[in-house]
Design a protein around this motif. Structure first.
Motif, mmCIF file in Angstrom:
data_model
loop_
_atom_site.group_PDB
_atom_site.id
_atom_site.type_symbol
_atom_site.label_atom_id
_atom_site.label_comp_id
_atom_site.label_asym_id
_atom_site.label_seq_id
_atom_site.Cartn_x
_atom_site.Cartn_y
_atom_site.Cartn_z
ATOM 1 N N UNK A 57 -15.872 -31.962 -52.133
ATOM 2 C CA UNK A 57 -15.993 -31.362 -53.451
ATOM 3 C C UNK A 57 -14.772 -30.592 -53.894
ATOM 4 N N UNK A 58 -13.624 -30.887 -53.301
ATOM 5 C CA UNK A 58 -12.383 -30.209 -53.682
ATOM 6 C C UNK A 58 -11.321 -31.252 -53.988
ATOM 7 N N UNK A 59 -10.347 -30.932 -54.845
ATOM 8 C CA UNK A 59 -9.283 -31.883 -55.158
ATOM 9 C C UNK A 59 -8.178 -31.853 -54.114
ATOM 10 N N UNK A 60 -7.482 -32.961 -53.977
ATOM 11 C CA UNK A 60 -6.291 -32.991 -53.139
ATOM 12 C C UNK A 60 -5.319 -31.958 -53.697
ATOM 13 N N UNK A 61 -4.720 -31.198 -52.804
ATOM 14 C CA UNK A 61 -3.800 -30.143 -53.233
ATOM 15 C C UNK A 61 -4.448 -28.780 -53.333
ATOM 16 N N UNK A 62 -5.760 -28.695 -53.047
ATOM 17 C CA UNK A 62 -6.481 -27.437 -53.240
ATOM 18 C C UNK A 62 -5.981 -26.317 -52.352
ATOM 19 N N UNK A 63 -5.329 -26.654 -51.229
ATOM 20 C CA UNK A 63 -4.917 -25.623 -50.275
ATOM 21 C C UNK A 63 -3.730 -24.801 -50.710
ATOM 22 N N UNK A 64 -2.981 -25.274 -51.708
ATOM 23 C CA UNK A 64 -1.809 -24.544 -52.205
ATOM 24 C C UNK A 64 -2.256 -23.484 -53.194
ATOM 25 N N UNK A 65 -1.621 -22.334 -53.158
ATOM 26 C CA UNK A 65 -1.934 -21.250 -54.085
ATOM 27 C C UNK A 65 -1.970 -21.778 -55.519
ATOM 28 N N UNK A 66 -2.989 -21.402 -56.255
ATOM 29 C CA UNK A 66 -3.136 -21.825 -57.641
ATOM 30 C C UNK A 66 -4.539 -21.515 -58.114
ATOM 31 N N UNK A 67 -4.690 -21.284 -59.419
ATOM 32 C CA UNK A 67 -5.980 -20.891 -59.969
ATOM 33 C C UNK A 67 -6.884 -22.095 -60.214
ATOM 34 N N UNK A 68 -8.162 -21.926 -59.881
ATOM 35 C CA UNK A 68 -9.221 -22.870 -60.216
ATOM 36 C C UNK A 68 -10.369 -22.078 -60.826
ATOM 37 N N UNK A 69 -11.046 -22.655 -61.809
ATOM 38 C CA UNK A 69 -12.213 -21.993 -62.376
ATOM 39 C C UNK A 69 -13.425 -22.123 -61.460
ATOM 40 N N UNK A 70 -13.484 -23.219 -60.723
ATOM 41 C CA UNK A 70 -14.613 -23.484 -59.846
ATOM 42 C C UNK A 70 -14.560 -22.549 -58.634
ATOM 43 N N UNK A 71 -15.565 -21.703 -58.516
ATOM 44 C CA UNK A 71 -15.599 -20.729 -57.422
ATOM 45 C C UNK A 71 -15.652 -21.409 -56.060
ATOM 46 N N UNK B 8 -14.115 -24.179 -55.194
ATOM 47 C CA UNK B 8 -12.762 -24.587 -54.823
ATOM 48 C C UNK B 8 -11.954 -23.366 -54.386
ATOM 49 N N UNK B 9 -12.145 -22.250 -55.072
ATOM 50 C CA UNK B 9 -11.458 -21.020 -54.678
ATOM 51 C C UNK B 9 -11.840 -20.614 -53.258
ATOM 52 N N UNK B 10 -13.129 -20.720 -52.951
ATOM 53 C CA UNK B 10 -13.594 -20.347 -51.620
ATOM 54 C C UNK B 10 -13.016 -21.299 -50.565
ATOM 55 N N UNK B 11 -12.943 -22.577 -50.895
ATOM 56 C CA UNK B 11 -12.393 -23.550 -49.957
ATOM 57 C C UNK B 11 -10.911 -23.304 -49.729
ATOM 58 N N UNK B 12 -10.195 -22.911 -50.782
ATOM 59 C CA UNK B 12 -8.772 -22.615 -50.662
ATOM 60 C C UNK B 12 -8.553 -21.463 -49.680
ATOM 61 N N UNK B 13 -9.353 -20.410 -49.813
ATOM 62 C CA UNK B 13 -9.244 -19.264 -48.904
ATOM 63 C C UNK B 13 -9.617 -19.665 -47.486
ATOM 64 N N UNK B 14 -10.633 -20.509 -47.350
ATOM 65 C CA UNK B 14 -11.070 -20.928 -46.020
ATOM 66 C C UNK B 14 -10.025 -21.809 -45.345
ATOM 67 N N UNK B 15 -9.373 -22.670 -46.133
ATOM 68 C CA UNK B 15 -8.331 -23.530 -45.571
ATOM 69 C C UNK B 15 -7.159 -22.693 -45.066
ATOM 70 N N UNK B 16 -6.799 -21.654 -45.809
ATOM 71 C CA UNK B 16 -5.723 -20.775 -45.354
ATOM 72 C C UNK B 16 -6.118 -20.100 -44.046
ATOM 73 N N UNK B 17 -7.359 -19.624 -43.971
ATOM 74 C CA UNK B 17 -7.829 -18.983 -42.744
ATOM 75 C C UNK B 17 -7.830 -19.962 -41.574
ATOM 76 N N UNK B 18 -8.171 -21.232 -41.850
ATOM 77 C CA UNK B 18 -8.167 -22.240 -40.789
ATOM 78 C C UNK B 18 -6.755 -22.448 -40.248
#
Length: 328
Positions: A294-308, A310-320
């Protein structure tokens, strides 16, 4: 939903799901098809909006004769720090989002070195520009012609960005960093690397033992001397939504690697991932694949998304990625 799952084999692919959202009045595709046959999608060619109130805090300098963004922990050099090589996607060195990504790792205690892998050969059209909201028919025709020309230029640009060209640039920075930041290299027992999109493939190649030939960005040896293998050049690496990876790229891999993947990603196909999983397992390389749905390719790079989600996945990927680096 952005519910990641850890897997040691490529996922069974269902139909590719794409998400769209409207942000600041523009239509943005969540996971669009590649714009050209080169293997890059829109996410690889443009940055997401930079998070409000955020800006880079590092500095641009020369390292090994290569323009490089360096971000240091606030307490460096008074406190030990490990050296982290950050390899970007096609948007490159001057992207605010890429620089902020480097700063995020610096805040976690890493001395981050982010080189201009493209050596003053930036991605065509990477500069920010605004399109007309209501173009006339004639203007639409002009815009389509411009997009065709842009796609052609991007294909030509990408064709130049081979390991033979890019890796020597990266090696110059690695060699210079070993001298300039010898304390950080020693503190980590080597150099760590994270790679996003295009940079993901380069991190994978640095993690391997490769023949010393121009095909791998190294110097050719005399035929009588035979092939000499070099590498790996990193201690451990983390790769987010890699692009342009081939099966051959996995061969010779020695350093531990973590892969942040997007479910059913056309730019990192299941068959390539499946081959990588099989190769790494059979050769006793420590690794993990973690798939985000449920996330787009490229989601792990810093950048704004309206979908909460995707934002949560971005933070989780960084933590991983951070957890993988810290555990190695």
């Amino acid at each position: 939903m952005a519910d990641p799952s850890v897997a040691t084999k490529a996922p069974e692919g269902d139909a590719l799901e794409t998400e769209t959202e409207t942000e600041q009045g523009s239509f943005i595709s969540g996971d669009p098809p590649a714009q050209s046959g080169a293997g890059l999608g829109e996410h690889c060619l443009t940055d997401r909006p930079t998070p409000f109130g955020r800006g880079p805090s590092g500095e641009l300098t020369q390292l090994g004769g290569v323009e490089t963004y360096i971000s240091k922990p606030a307490d460096y050099p008074h406190a030990p720090s490990k050296l982290l090589l950050l390899l970007t996607g096609a948007t490159g060195l001057d992207s605010d989002n890429n620089q902020i990504q480097a700063d995020n790792f610096a805040r976690e205690g890493y001395l981050v070195v982010m080189p201009d892998m493209f050596n003053n050969d930036p991605l065509p059209g990477s500069a920010t520009y605004e399109e007309e909201k209501d173009p006339s028919v004639i203007e639409q025709i002009k815009m389509r012609a411009a997009e065709t020309a842009k796609s052609f230029l991007i294909d030509m640009w990408l064709a130049r960005q081979t390991p033979e060209k890019v890796l020597p640039i990266v090696h110059k920075v690695i060699d210079a960093a070993k001298d300039e930041f010898a304390d950080a290299v020693a503190s980590g027992g080597g150099i760590y690397s994270v790679g996003y999109c295009f940079g993901g493939r380069m991190t994978l190649l640095l993690a391997g033992e490769k023949p010393n030939t121009p095909a791998w960005g190294q110097k050719a040896q005399d035929e009588e001397a035979g092939a000499v293998k070099n590498g790996p050049f990193i201690k451990a690496g983390a790769i987010a939504h890699a692009t342009l990876v081939s099966r051959e790229d996995f061969e010779g891999t020695k350093a531990p690697l973590a892969f942040i993947c997007v479910e059913d990603d056309q730019l990192f196909p299941n068959d390539v991932r499946g081959y990588g999983d099989k190769y790494l397992k059979e050769n006793n390389v420590e690794y993990e694949f973690k798939t985000y749905s449920g996330v787009p390719h490229g989601f792990g790079v810093v950048g704004e998304y309206q979908d909460a989600k995707i934002k949560a996945a971005q933070a989780e990927a960084f933590d991983q990625m951070l957890a993988w680096l810290k555990s190695h």
